[in-house]
Scaffold this active site. Structure first.
Site: not given
Length: 440
Positions: A85-87, A90
């Site tokens: 997951p990149c949250q 990002s």
């Protein structure tokens, strides 16, 4: 090529393990290249899409799966793939991962150079970073170490990882340690390379930059960088005056140059012409021609008046989980009156290069679409990593349509993935009852 889901009870030939599998971007890519995969995904909605698509899936938390259910992964798996997951890394997220890059680099070294007893302390220190998702970028390394330290397992032959560009420094640390073969890697050395790639240069009708790592055991040869198939999109085109723009070379002025990027109009128009396509772009045509512009959901500097625009003749903005909030207009008159349209889920999927008829299911479908790896990019990365060449024109053409999957196969895959639901992520199958339903 195997049809998806036809071997739900017989996973001995599964080659690819897709961590953080989402709705199946890498698995779709693997299917069209002729490889069989199984994914681990914690989000129930993404699992429902995967079951409907016939993609073998285990509904579980990746870290829990590694710790307590590692033996359920087929021993035929020799490729570890995934996009954590990149949250937290990002630009659109909270930035906890970006702020902690140097700290995470230290954790990577600690995992490789420490021992099993150190992992509990590492977990404790990771929790102090303030965003639990930051720790997930270490999971691929932990899965590799687990495979090495499990007696009846072999090290993965190939590793393929992708993330937002901010994670590239971490992939570079990964690559250096994989090449070194020290500590808990026990002398196992990989050829490893990492780089950034722009998705529009690989035929994806959107601008999206990804950091990719590919590692292989040495007997599989050196890793060659991916060769772009299309020209990059000029993000600064609007800042040039007309005279400067006219001086820029184009694909029509340079013999043998690559074709330009794929536009939104080209991709959606092609998808609408497929048999029984759910993509209907008639509302976006004017005088028989596809002509519209998109206004981004994201304001520039927080000012909605400065939100970016893309014409239908250009690639889309990065497709995120908020794509359903982007506004589509056919004319400036509509814009002034705020008479906007929206991309549908099938259209959003096409802009991610999913097949036009991919069976999006469950809730939060826009988020599923935005979280996915674009399958066309996946085909290029997996093709180079697993067999040393790019997907053929025939493979890319076939990837426009997803094969039908029976309800029986979907049910079998749900049983495979969820079983009696006792090992699924906590509360993930809880049904919230309405007041009327819960009233005595």
């Amino acid at each position: 090529m195997n049809s998806p889901g036809t071997q739900a009870h017989h996973l001995d030939d599964v080659r690819i393990l897709d961590l953080f599998a989402g709705p199946g971007g890498l698995d779709v890519a693997a299917h069209f290249l002729g490889f069989k995969s199984i994914g681990i995904e914690w989000d129930r909605n993404a699992c429902e899409t995967r079951y409907a698509a016939g993609l073998p899936t285990i509904h579980a938390d990746v870290s829990v799966m590694r710790k307590t259910r590692f033996d359920e992964i087929p021993k035929s798996v020799d490729v570890l793939a995934g996009g954590p997951p990149c949250q937290s890394f990002s630009v659109a997220g909270n930035g906890a991962g970006r702020r902690a890059l140097d700290t995470v680099k230290e954790f990577i070294h600690r995992l490789v150079n420490g021992d099993k007893e150190d992992e509990a302390k590492i977990d404790e220190d990771l929790r102090a970073l303030g965003d639990s998702r930051t720790a997930l970028v270490l999971e691929p390394l932990r899965w590799l170490i687990k495979a090495i330290e499990t007696k009846d397992r072999d090290p993965y032959k190939v590793i393929v990882l992708e993330q937002v560009p901010a994670v590239l420094p971490l992939w570079e640390v990964y690559a250096k340690l994989l090449r070194g073969g020290e500590g808990r890697l026990e002398g196992i050395k990989y050829e490893a390379e990492c780089w950034e790639l722009k998705t529009e240069q690989f035929g994806v009708p959107q601008t999206r930059t990804r950091a990719v790592l590919v590692a292989r055991l040495p007997e599989h040869g050196a890793i060659e960088p991916l060769e772009a198939t299309h020209l990059p999109f000029d993000l600064h085109r609007g800042k040039r005056n007309v005279a400067q723009a006219d001086m820029l070379p184009t694909d029509s002025t340079i013999p043998g140059a690559k074709p330009h990027w794929i536009s939104m109009a080209e991709a959606l128009d092609a998808a609408s012409k497929e048999k029984d396509s759910p993509v209907d772009v008639s509302r976006l045509r004017t005088g028989g021609k596809m002509k519209f512009f998109v206004v981004s959901n994201y304001g520039s500097g927080g000012d909605p008046k400065n939100r970016g625009r893309r014409k239908s003749s250009e690639p889309a903005f990065t497709v995120t989980g908020k794509i359903s909030r982007n506004k589509v207009y056919k004319s400036i008159t509509e814009y002034e009156a705020d008479q906007s349209d929206r991309f549908t889920i099938p259209e959003s999927g096409v802009l991610q290069t999913f097949p036009h008829n991919f069976p999006w299911s469950g809730k939060d479908q826009a988020q599923q679409v935005g979280n996915a790896v674009p399958p066309r990019v996946g085909m290029h990365v997996l093709g180079m990593a697993l067999r040393g060449n790019a997907p053929s024109d025939e493979e890319l053409a076939a990837a426009s349509t997803w094969p039908s999957v029976s309800g029986a196969t979907t049910d079998e895959l749900r049983r495979l993935g969820c079983g009696d639901q006792s090992q699924c992520p906590p509360e993930s199958h809880k049904v919230t009852r309405s007041r009327r339903e819960s009233a005595p």
